[in-house]
Design a protein around this motif. Sequence first.
Motif, short mmCIF file in Angstrom:
data_model
loop_
_atom_site.label_atom_id
_atom_site.label_comp_id
_atom_site.label_asym_id
_atom_site.label_seq_id
_atom_site.Cartn_x
_atom_site.Cartn_y
_atom_site.Cartn_z
N MET A 1 0.85 -1.19 0.00
CA MET A 1 0.00 0.00 0.00
C MET A 1 0.88 1.24 0.00
SD MET A 1 -3.11 1.26 2.38
CE MET A 1 -2.97 0.00 3.58
N CYS A 2 0.75 2.07 -0.99
CA CYS A 2 1.72 3.15 -1.15
C CYS A 2 1.21 4.44 -0.52
CB CYS A 2 1.98 3.39 -2.62
SG CYS A 2 0.68 4.33 -3.40
N GLY A 3 1.99 5.49 -0.64
CA GLY A 3 1.56 6.80 -0.19
C GLY A 3 1.85 7.82 -1.27
N ALA A 70 5.16 13.47 -4.56
CA ALA A 70 6.02 12.46 -3.96
C ALA A 70 5.27 11.15 -3.83
CB ALA A 70 6.49 12.93 -2.58
N HIS A 71 6.04 10.06 -3.73
CA HIS A 71 5.40 8.73 -3.76
C HIS A 71 6.27 7.70 -3.06
CE1 HIS A 71 4.02 4.96 -5.87
NE2 HIS A 71 2.86 5.58 -5.83
N THR A 72 5.65 6.84 -2.29
CA THR A 72 6.27 5.58 -1.91
C THR A 72 5.48 4.48 -2.59
OG1 THR A 72 4.98 5.70 0.14
CG2 THR A 72 7.33 6.21 0.30
N ARG A 73 6.18 3.58 -3.28
CA ARG A 73 5.51 2.61 -4.16
C ARG A 73 5.42 1.23 -3.52
NH1 ARG A 73 7.58 -0.61 -9.20
NH2 ARG A 73 5.60 -1.07 -10.20
N TRP A 74 4.29 0.62 -3.69
CA TRP A 74 4.12 -0.80 -3.40
C TRP A 74 3.74 -1.42 -4.72
CZ3 TRP A 74 5.32 -3.65 0.75
CH2 TRP A 74 4.83 -4.94 0.82
N ALA A 75 4.71 -2.03 -5.39
CA ALA A 75 4.54 -2.43 -6.80
C ALA A 75 3.38 -3.38 -7.00
CB ALA A 75 5.83 -3.08 -7.29
N THR A 76 2.55 -3.08 -7.97
CA THR A 76 1.54 -4.04 -8.43
C THR A 76 1.80 -4.45 -9.88
OG1 THR A 76 -0.01 -2.37 -9.25
CG2 THR A 76 -0.22 -3.01 -6.93
N HIS A 77 2.35 -3.54 -10.69
CA HIS A 77 2.60 -3.82 -12.10
C HIS A 77 4.03 -3.41 -12.43
CE1 HIS A 77 -1.73 -3.82 -11.86
NE2 HIS A 77 -1.81 -4.34 -13.09
N GLY A 78 4.91 -4.38 -12.58
CA GLY A 78 6.31 -4.08 -12.86
C GLY A 78 7.16 -4.26 -11.61
N ASN A 98 -1.60 6.03 -6.57
CA ASN A 98 -1.89 4.92 -5.66
C ASN A 98 -3.03 4.12 -6.28
OD1 ASN A 98 -3.98 4.67 -2.81
ND2 ASN A 98 -2.34 3.26 -3.31
N GLY A 99 -2.86 2.81 -6.39
CA GLY A 99 -3.94 1.97 -6.89
C GLY A 99 -3.57 1.29 -8.19
N ILE A 100 -4.60 0.95 -8.95
CA ILE A 100 -4.39 0.20 -10.20
C ILE A 100 -5.28 0.78 -11.29
CG2 ILE A 100 -4.73 -2.03 -11.33
CD1 ILE A 100 -4.06 -3.36 -8.62
N GLU A 121 7.33 -0.52 -16.81
CA GLU A 121 6.38 -1.64 -16.94
C GLU A 121 5.09 -1.35 -16.18
OE1 GLU A 121 9.25 -4.00 -14.80
OE2 GLU A 121 9.42 -5.36 -16.50
N THR A 122 4.94 -0.16 -15.63
CA THR A 122 3.82 0.10 -14.73
C THR A 122 2.52 0.42 -15.46
OG1 THR A 122 4.24 2.48 -14.67
CG2 THR A 122 5.41 1.14 -13.06
N ASP A 123 1.43 0.23 -14.73
CA ASP A 123 0.13 0.73 -15.20
C ASP A 123 0.10 2.26 -15.09
OD1 ASP A 123 0.33 0.33 -12.41
OD2 ASP A 123 -1.84 0.38 -12.17
N THR A 124 0.84 2.81 -14.14
CA THR A 124 0.79 4.25 -13.86
C THR A 124 1.27 5.10 -15.02
OG1 THR A 124 1.17 3.82 -11.52
CG2 THR A 124 1.73 6.02 -12.33
N GLU A 125 2.27 4.65 -15.75
CA GLU A 125 2.84 5.50 -16.80
C GLU A 125 1.79 5.89 -17.83
OE1 GLU A 125 6.43 4.08 -18.69
OE2 GLU A 125 6.52 5.86 -19.97
N1 GLU Z 1 0.02 0.25 -9.67
C1 GLU Z 1 1.06 1.19 -9.48
C2 GLU Z 1 2.42 0.56 -9.66
O1 GLU Z 1 2.58 -0.63 -9.66
C3 GLU Z 1 0.96 1.88 -8.13
C4 GLU Z 1 1.22 0.95 -6.99
C5 GLU Z 1 1.05 1.67 -5.66
O2 GLU Z 1 -0.11 1.95 -5.28
O3 GLU Z 1 2.09 1.94 -5.04
O4 GLU Z 1 3.38 1.26 -9.82
#
Ligand code: GLU
Length: 186
Positions: A1-3, A70-78, A98-100, A121-125
Amino acid sequence: MCGILAIAGKAQVAGRLVDGLKRLEYRGYDSAGIAVAWDEGIERRRAKGKIHNLQARLHEEPVEGFTGIAHTRWATHGAPNEINAHPHMADGVAVVHNGIIENYRELREGLEAKGRVFESETDTEVIAQLVAQYMADGMDEVAAFGEALSKFTGAFAIAAIFAGKPDLVIGARKGSPLVLGYGEGE
Ligand code: GLU
């Protein structure tokens, strides 16, 4: 879970962004990054691992400016690496997320067909790339961001900044929480 965090302020913002990330640190993460907008462009610093790695990067290569994300990442894609760490950028747009974005694959394919080159490789880009595409089509920042939002499925919180627009931060959320605060005089 990111911020995620964004500040449009009246003082140097990099240190404030890092302080904010530290307050969100309890949520867990694999990488961290910030981007700051100024009149000429956007400066970004990212690092895999803990926030002190990002602080070390900022010590070597400081960034100046009053508005940033700013961001702290919890990788879901990549994979959890620096290339996939947020903020993600396309042309003069930088986003944290944050999210998908569930439909990112079809959106990415459509943008690649138009010649857009992705680096992660992310969904975010796809958020940054789609906003940049709409701006290239002639929309302003707010219209382009709104148009892009209407295309995303999934749950998310997003913050965006723009090169040459140091007074502007755009935030959006769907399903995920996002809190807006006003600083004194800011
Ligand atoms: N889905 C995004 C990623 O994998 C965001 C993950 C997140 O909420 O930190 O980069």
